[in-house]
Design an enzyme around this catalytic site. Sequence first.
Site, short mmCIF file in Angstrom:
data_model
loop_
_atom_site.label_atom_id
_atom_site.label_comp_id
_atom_site.label_asym_id
_atom_site.label_seq_id
_atom_site.Cartn_x
_atom_site.Cartn_y
_atom_site.Cartn_z
N LEU A 29 11.32 1.15 6.72
CA LEU A 29 10.70 1.63 5.49
C LEU A 29 11.41 2.93 5.08
O LEU A 29 11.61 3.81 5.93
CB LEU A 29 9.21 1.91 5.70
CG LEU A 29 8.49 2.37 4.44
CD1 LEU A 29 8.27 1.19 3.50
CD2 LEU A 29 7.15 3.01 4.77
N GLU A 81 12.56 2.27 13.82
CA GLU A 81 11.70 3.37 13.36
C GLU A 81 10.46 3.37 14.23
O GLU A 81 10.34 2.57 15.16
CB GLU A 81 11.35 3.19 11.88
CG GLU A 81 10.62 1.89 11.59
CD GLU A 81 10.37 1.64 10.09
OE1 GLU A 81 10.23 2.60 9.34
OE2 GLU A 81 10.30 0.45 9.71
N LYS A 106 6.52 -1.90 1.69
CA LYS A 106 5.36 -1.31 2.39
C LYS A 106 4.19 -2.30 2.31
O LYS A 106 3.23 -2.11 1.56
CB LYS A 106 5.01 0.07 1.81
CG LYS A 106 4.17 0.89 2.79
CD LYS A 106 4.23 2.35 2.45
CE LYS A 106 3.22 3.17 3.23
NZ LYS A 106 3.38 3.16 4.67
N TYR A 136 0.83 -1.20 0.00
CA TYR A 136 0.00 0.00 0.00
C TYR A 136 0.87 1.25 0.00
O TYR A 136 2.08 1.18 0.20
CB TYR A 136 -0.96 0.01 1.19
CG TYR A 136 -0.33 0.33 2.53
CD1 TYR A 136 0.55 -0.56 3.14
CD2 TYR A 136 -0.60 1.53 3.18
CE1 TYR A 136 1.13 -0.26 4.36
CE2 TYR A 136 -0.02 1.84 4.40
CZ TYR A 136 0.84 0.94 5.00
OH TYR A 136 1.42 1.24 6.20
N1 PDD Z 1 3.18 5.00 7.43
N2 PDD Z 1 7.92 3.68 8.67
C1 PDD Z 1 6.78 2.96 8.71
C2 PDD Z 1 6.81 1.62 9.35
C3 PDD Z 1 5.60 3.51 8.17
O1 PDD Z 1 4.46 2.79 8.20
C4 PDD Z 1 5.63 4.81 7.60
C5 PDD Z 1 4.41 5.43 6.99
C6 PDD Z 1 6.84 5.51 7.58
C7 PDD Z 1 6.97 6.87 6.96
O2 PDD Z 1 6.89 6.80 5.56
P1 PDD Z 1 6.33 8.02 4.70
O3 PDD Z 1 7.13 9.21 5.08
O4 PDD Z 1 6.56 7.60 3.30
O5 PDD Z 1 4.88 8.17 5.07
C8 PDD Z 1 7.97 4.90 8.11
C9 PDD Z 1 1.98 5.48 6.80
C10 PDD Z 1 1.81 6.94 6.92
C11 PDD Z 1 0.79 4.69 7.29
O6 PDD Z 1 0.89 3.48 7.28
O7 PDD Z 1 -0.23 5.27 7.66
#
Ligand code: PDD
Length: 304
Positions: free
Chosen positions: A206, A181, A148, A33
């Site tokens: 990620l 993270e 992801k 996703y």
């Molecule tokens: N989550 N690390 C993890 C495990 C994440 O699920 C996310 C983002 C990030 C940050 O990635 P980005 O800057 O591309 O949003 C890091 C999204 C926002 C979610 O699952 O809602």
Amino acid sequence: MSRVAYVNGRYVPYAKAAVHVEDRGFQFADGVYEVIAVNQGRLVDSSGHLQRLERSLAELRIGMPMTRAALLVVLQETIRRNRVRNGLVYLQVTRGAARREFAFPADTAPTVVAIARAVDMGKAAANAAKGVAAITRPDIRWGRCDIKSVGLLSAALAKQAAKEAGAYEAWLVDRDGKVTEGSSSNAWIVTRDNVLVTRGLSRAILGGITRSAVLELARREGLRIEERAFTVAEALDAREAFVTSTTSFVMPIVSLDGKPIGNGGPGLLAGKLRALYEAYMTGHGAGRPEWEAPFLAPPEAQAR
Ligand code: PDD
């Protein structure tokens, strides 16, 4: 206004939006996703997100369901039909529906779903102004956190633990005592000598699109940056801490496991980076240089 979802080529009312009971996303979490921010009706960093989507799909050997350009049209139309000016659009792609069997089915069309929702930006701004709490949890996820994946159970458990502790986010800690993270964000600290530290890209995290943007903004400001793992002790001793994500932008963390970080208030650098990121977001598309988001560490770092 009734909401509309995109499901496999059609825009359908929420009450009618459904995927098959044998969808592999449901049965095996066999899908990926993206979450993209919508700012003033425009998608933020869509090219980075679609590039990461394509990479996640390729890692799972799922074909792109359509071109990036066509996906962009779907996302924009989903936003438009739901009248979202500021909010989020979620795109999910699974391997599709097939008779239940662990190995991949032959010739199954991927399932594609997009939904959009408005977000109350006032609440996010209020959180950012006072800073938020985080807790630590053991990182019990799988070995490919660079993908992801829709397999989000361990992230949901960590976030629930944070919520029950009255915290905003859970920082996940690996077996060496180092922070990987957040459950849904990338983790950062600012050391006492003002070095910005965030974990380097590998299969353990990620590669956040917001992380890439904030790193680039920090570089342009001439800030000192180290992409490396840091311990919980180092975070507790830091001057500042914050997280970055599509949903949080740059969010100051003011306590970890109930202990204050720095002076217990939002840090100066976090505030500055949040302001720079907001300017970057709203300026999106207007002469702002695009950069290719690096999601993958060099091969030698991948196994770490
Ligand atoms: N989550 N690390 C993890 C495990 C994440 O699920 C996310 C983002 C990030 C940050 O990635 P980005 O800057 O591309 O949003 C890091 C999204 C926002 C979610 O699952 O809602």
